[in-house]
Design a protein around this motif. Sequence first.
Motif, PDB file in Angstrom:
ATOM      1  N   ILE A 139       0.875  -1.166   0.000  1.00 14.76           N
ATOM      2  CA  ILE A 139       0.000   0.000   0.000  1.00 14.76           C
ATOM      3  C   ILE A 139       0.915   1.219   0.000  1.00 14.76           C
ATOM      4  O   ILE A 139       1.562   1.523   1.015  1.00 14.76           O
ATOM      5  N   GLU A 140       0.966   1.926  -1.137  1.00 16.73           N
ATOM      6  CA  GLU A 140       1.975   2.971  -1.275  1.00 16.73           C
ATOM      7  C   GLU A 140       1.449   4.302  -1.805  1.00 16.73           C
ATOM      8  O   GLU A 140       2.205   5.260  -1.908  1.00 16.73           O
ATOM      9  N   ARG A 141       0.162   4.327  -2.155  1.00 14.51           N
ATOM     10  CA  ARG A 141      -0.398   5.572  -2.672  1.00 14.51           C
ATOM     11  C   ARG A 141      -1.750   5.843  -2.031  1.00 14.51           C
ATOM     12  O   ARG A 141      -2.370   4.955  -1.444  1.00 14.51           O
ATOM     13  N   VAL A 162       2.739  -1.510   4.196  1.00 11.52           N
ATOM     14  CA  VAL A 162       2.781  -0.069   3.956  1.00 11.52           C
ATOM     15  C   VAL A 162       4.191   0.323   3.538  1.00 11.52           C
ATOM     16  O   VAL A 162       5.157   0.080   4.267  1.00 11.52           O
ATOM     17  N   GLY A 163       4.308   0.928   2.352  1.00 12.83           N
ATOM     18  CA  GLY A 163       5.585   1.483   1.911  1.00 12.83           C
ATOM     19  C   GLY A 163       5.691   2.910   2.419  1.00 12.83           C
ATOM     20  O   GLY A 163       5.094   3.821   1.836  1.00 12.83           O
ATOM     21  N   PRO A 164       6.428   3.158   3.509  1.00 12.24           N
ATOM     22  CA  PRO A 164       6.376   4.471   4.153  1.00 12.24           C
ATOM     23  C   PRO A 164       6.908   5.610   3.299  1.00 12.24           C
ATOM     24  O   PRO A 164       6.356   6.716   3.332  1.00 12.24           O
ATOM     25  N   ALA A 165       7.952   5.366   2.534  1.00 13.19           N
ATOM     26  CA  ALA A 165       8.516   6.440   1.719  1.00 13.19           C
ATOM     27  C   ALA A 165       7.548   6.862   0.622  1.00 13.19           C
ATOM     28  O   ALA A 165       7.242   8.050   0.451  1.00 13.19           O
ATOM     29  N   ASP A 166       7.046   5.890  -0.135  1.00 13.58           N
ATOM     30  CA  ASP A 166       6.127   6.220  -1.224  1.00 13.58           C
ATOM     31  C   ASP A 166       4.800   6.767  -0.703  1.00 13.58           C
ATOM     32  O   ASP A 166       4.246   7.708  -1.276  1.00 13.58           O
ATOM     33  N   ASP A 176       8.039  12.692   6.865  1.00 19.33           N
ATOM     34  CA  ASP A 176       7.469  12.862   8.203  1.00 19.33           C
ATOM     35  C   ASP A 176       6.447  11.764   8.482  1.00 19.33           C
ATOM     36  O   ASP A 176       5.271  11.902   8.164  1.00 19.33           O
ATOM     37  N   PHE A 177       6.922  10.681   9.116  1.00 20.55           N
ATOM     38  CA  PHE A 177       6.040   9.558   9.399  1.00 20.55           C
ATOM     39  C   PHE A 177       5.142   9.805  10.614  1.00 20.55           C
ATOM     40  O   PHE A 177       4.311   8.955  10.960  1.00 20.55           O
ATOM     41  N   THR A 202       5.320  -2.990   7.803  1.00 19.08           N
ATOM     42  CA  THR A 202       6.011  -1.877   7.171  1.00 19.08           C
ATOM     43  C   THR A 202       7.505  -2.013   7.427  1.00 19.08           C
ATOM     44  O   THR A 202       7.958  -2.966   8.072  1.00 19.08           O
ATOM     45  N   LEU A 203       8.256  -1.032   6.933  1.00 21.45           N
ATOM     46  CA  LEU A 203       9.716  -1.024   7.026  1.00 21.45           C
ATOM     47  C   LEU A 203      10.173   0.204   7.778  1.00 21.45           C
ATOM     48  O   LEU A 203       9.752   1.324   7.469  1.00 21.45           O
TER      49      LEU A 203
END
Length: 245
Positions: A139-141, A162-166, A176-177, A202-203
């Motif tokens: 889930i990235e967008r 969850v792809g935190p960067a994307d 900013d997470f 997530t990562l």
Amino acid sequence: MDDLYDAVGTWCSLGDPAVAEIAAGGDVDFAVVDTEHAPLGLETVADCLRAVAARDCRSVVRVPWNDPVRIKRLLDLGPDGLLVPMVDDAAAAREAVAATRYPPEGVRGVAAARAADYGRDFESYVADGHRDLSVVVQIEREAAVENAADIAAVDGVDALFVGPADLSTSLGCFPDFGAPEFVAAVEAVLSAGETAGVPVGTLGTTPEGIRSLGSLGIDFLVAGADFTHLVEGQRRAVGTAEDVL
């Protein structure tokens, strides 16, 4: 793959199988071998999977894209799980699952490759064994967050990631997470996963990031990557040397 709830993994992007072997030996439950943002060819991925297996660790391969041909070639190498990037809706999730299944359930091409022990387990692998693969979709967008419940409900989707960067970039708050919009998005994905009974992971690439993301209620975590460990380890060592000179 085994139950991902409370599992801790590591991330491998560097091309030397020895790095994957070291990473997989670090008291983790699984190791992700990345082919989306890393220059790893099929032969290197195969050697990395062997190195991970030698440490009695489970392996996950991240594919470059939700493409059945690329997925097929990586699955033939025999990973325990598949991580598919940029899955924005249920249709894309169904396509990802279909790429891992043989007909009539899916579209994967049949071959007696490493995944089937080079033909020794060919019939049993085609009949049932290939279904043991865990399918994890990213889930990235923003659209994926909106469709998270439908994605999680797709038969054959074993986990959300969850792809935190994307995702933070998509929401306009990278990196900013802790931003309210990012936290709300993760909470929406977690709710979708809980409703469907699938874990959400997530990562985190730093201890601070791992704590921050983990505190949101994440079910499983990838704790750092090989290159971040190298960078941070060198930074600490060089900093210590500068302090004493």
